[in-house]
Design a protein around this motif. Structure first.
Motif, PDB file in Angstrom:
ATOM      1  N   SER A   1       0.815  -1.211   0.000  1.00 56.52           N
ATOM      2  CA  SER A   1       0.000   0.000   0.000  1.00 56.52           C
ATOM      3  C   SER A   1       0.850   1.263   0.000  1.00 56.52           C
ATOM      4  O   SER A   1       0.355   2.347  -0.315  1.00 56.52           O
ATOM      5  N   ALA A   2       2.117   1.122   0.360  1.00 55.88           N
ATOM      6  CA  ALA A   2       3.038   2.257   0.326  1.00 55.88           C
ATOM      7  C   ALA A   2       3.687   2.408  -1.045  1.00 55.88           C
ATOM      8  O   ALA A   2       4.681   3.123  -1.186  1.00 55.88           O
ATOM      9  N   GLN A   3       3.134   1.698  -2.045  1.00 56.63           N
ATOM     10  CA  GLN A   3       3.617   1.772  -3.436  1.00 56.63           C
ATOM     11  C   GLN A   3       5.030   1.210  -3.597  1.00 56.63           C
ATOM     12  O   GLN A   3       5.795   1.656  -4.456  1.00 56.63           O
ATOM     13  N   ALA A   4       5.386   0.224  -2.778  1.00 61.41           N
ATOM     14  CA  ALA A   4       6.694  -0.414  -2.903  1.00 61.41           C
ATOM     15  C   ALA A   4       6.700  -1.344  -4.113  1.00 61.41           C
ATOM     16  O   ALA A   4       5.660  -1.814  -4.577  1.00 61.41           O
ATOM     17  N   SER A   5       7.894  -1.639  -4.632  1.00 62.97           N
ATOM     18  CA  SER A   5       8.024  -2.563  -5.757  1.00 62.97           C
ATOM     19  C   SER A   5       7.744  -3.988  -5.297  1.00 62.97           C
ATOM     20  O   SER A   5       7.802  -4.292  -4.099  1.00 62.97           O
ATOM     21  N   LYS A   6       7.451  -4.867  -6.247  1.00 64.98           N
ATOM     22  CA  LYS A   6       7.163  -6.259  -5.896  1.00 64.98           C
ATOM     23  C   LYS A   6       8.365  -6.918  -5.238  1.00 64.98           C
ATOM     24  O   LYS A   6       8.200  -7.739  -4.332  1.00 64.98           O
ATOM     25  N   SER A   7       9.564  -6.577  -5.672  1.00 65.22           N
ATOM     26  CA  SER A   7      10.748  -7.176  -5.054  1.00 65.22           C
ATOM     27  C   SER A   7      10.869  -6.751  -3.591  1.00 65.22           C
ATOM     28  O   SER A   7      11.234  -7.558  -2.723  1.00 65.22           O
ATOM     29  N   ALA A   8      10.564  -5.484  -3.307  1.00 65.75           N
ATOM     30  CA  ALA A   8      10.606  -5.015  -1.926  1.00 65.75           C
ATOM     31  C   ALA A   8       9.517  -5.689  -1.089  1.00 65.75           C
ATOM     32  O   ALA A   8       9.726  -6.041   0.080  1.00 65.75           O
ATOM     33  N   VAL A   9       8.357  -5.873  -1.693  1.00 71.23           N
ATOM     34  CA  VAL A   9       7.254  -6.545  -0.996  1.00 71.23           C
ATOM     35  C   VAL A   9       7.626  -7.985  -0.674  1.00 71.23           C
ATOM     36  O   VAL A   9       7.397  -8.469   0.451  1.00 71.23           O
ATOM     37  N   LEU A  10       8.192  -8.692  -1.640  1.00 73.65           N
ATOM     38  CA  LEU A  10       8.603 -10.076  -1.418  1.00 73.65           C
ATOM     39  C   LEU A  10       9.683 -10.168  -0.343  1.00 73.65           C
ATOM     40  O   LEU A  10       9.674 -11.076   0.500  1.00 73.65           O
ATOM     41  N   LEU A  11      10.641  -9.245  -0.382  1.00 75.46           N
ATOM     42  CA  LEU A  11      11.708  -9.240   0.620  1.00 75.46           C
ATOM     43  C   LEU A  11      11.133  -9.033   2.018  1.00 75.46           C
ATOM     44  O   LEU A  11      11.503  -9.734   2.969  1.00 75.46           O
ATOM     45  N   ALA A  12      10.222  -8.077   2.136  1.00 73.71           N
ATOM     46  CA  ALA A  12       9.606  -7.815   3.435  1.00 73.71           C
ATOM     47  C   ALA A  12       8.817  -9.031   3.916  1.00 73.71           C
ATOM     48  O   ALA A  12       8.875  -9.411   5.095  1.00 73.71           O
TER      49      ALA A  12
END
Length: 236
Positions: free
Chosen positions: A45-56
């Motif tokens: 929801s913070a408009q992060a990239s998919k790679s950042a989302v997966l890492l998190a």
């Protein structure tokens, strides 16, 4: 040919026999789905990239799995320590005051409906058979079925947390970049609903009630984390 005495025994299985691992399994899977999905929804929801989302999400899986195992081990170990202390105390009391311990059993059996004479005979036979086990079970409510098992609880909780976390993580991969949060939230809520129903049925409760209460808190968590991501997030 006469049947062996064991063949005439009525075998029963009770849900309480599984309460230890069932509790840890449901708690682990529920937390895995909810915490990882909430983390992913918030970051997405913070408009992060998919790679950042997966890492998190993956970091949440690893950290959460170890946290669940440690928390479950410490919690159940505390219960084990209490059981051990109660066992030691009962052993001491049986050695120092056997007549007083017998009277405790008699009063327990009288309270359950036996007359005092019969309660006395039952207490004598039970103490002759297994005095410590009888007092642990009938006086303190401790039994082998409900005995605390820290390692089993920790491993079960960690494994089911990881399995639950994998669902929202896998949902990220095929989701369109613009709809990651919605996709993950939908997958998580379906999984939580199914888990709540299965857990309720396994424990002997109505499936719908179990599903609804899990869905309510799951939806609330998704809305809260999405709001946090929208409110405080920045593009990554």
């Amino acid at each position: 040919m006469p049947r062996h005495p064991r063949a005439n025994r009525h075998s029963e299985r009770h849900r309480s026999e599984h309460i230890g691992w069932l509790r840890a399994a449901v708690l682990g899977a529920n937390d895995g789905i909810l915490s990882t999905a909430g983390l992913i929804v918030g970051v997405a929801s913070a408009q992060a990239s998919k790679s950042a989302v997966l890492l998190a999400g993956f970091a949440g899986l690893v950290a959460g799995g170890f946290s669940m195992a440690a928390g479950e081990y410490v919690s159940v170990s505390s219960q084990t320590d209490t059981e051990a202390a109660d066992r030691a105390r009962e052993q001491q009391e049986l050695a120092s005051d056997p007549s007083g311990e017998r009277e405790e059993l008699v009063n327990i059996y009288v309270g359950r409906g036996l007359d005092r004479e019969l309660a006395g005979r039952v207490a004598d036979q039970m103490m002759a058979h297994d005095a410590l086990g009888t007092h642990l079970r009938d006086e303190l409510g401790l039994s082998e079925t409900l005995r605390a098992r820290p390692i089993q609880a920790a491993l079960t909780s960690a494994a089911t947390f990881a399995a639950g976390s994998a669902l929202p993580l896998l949902a990220v991969v095929p989701a369109p970049a613009a709809h990651v949060a919605v996709t993950v939230a939908a997958v998580a809520l379906v999984a939580l609903g199914v888990l709540g129903a299965v857990a309720a049925r396994t424990g002997g409760a109505p499936a719908i009630a179990g599903s609804v209460r899990v869905l309510f808190w799951g939806a609330l968590a998704m809305v809260a984390t999405a709001a946090v991501g929208k409110l405080f997030g920045v593009a990554v």
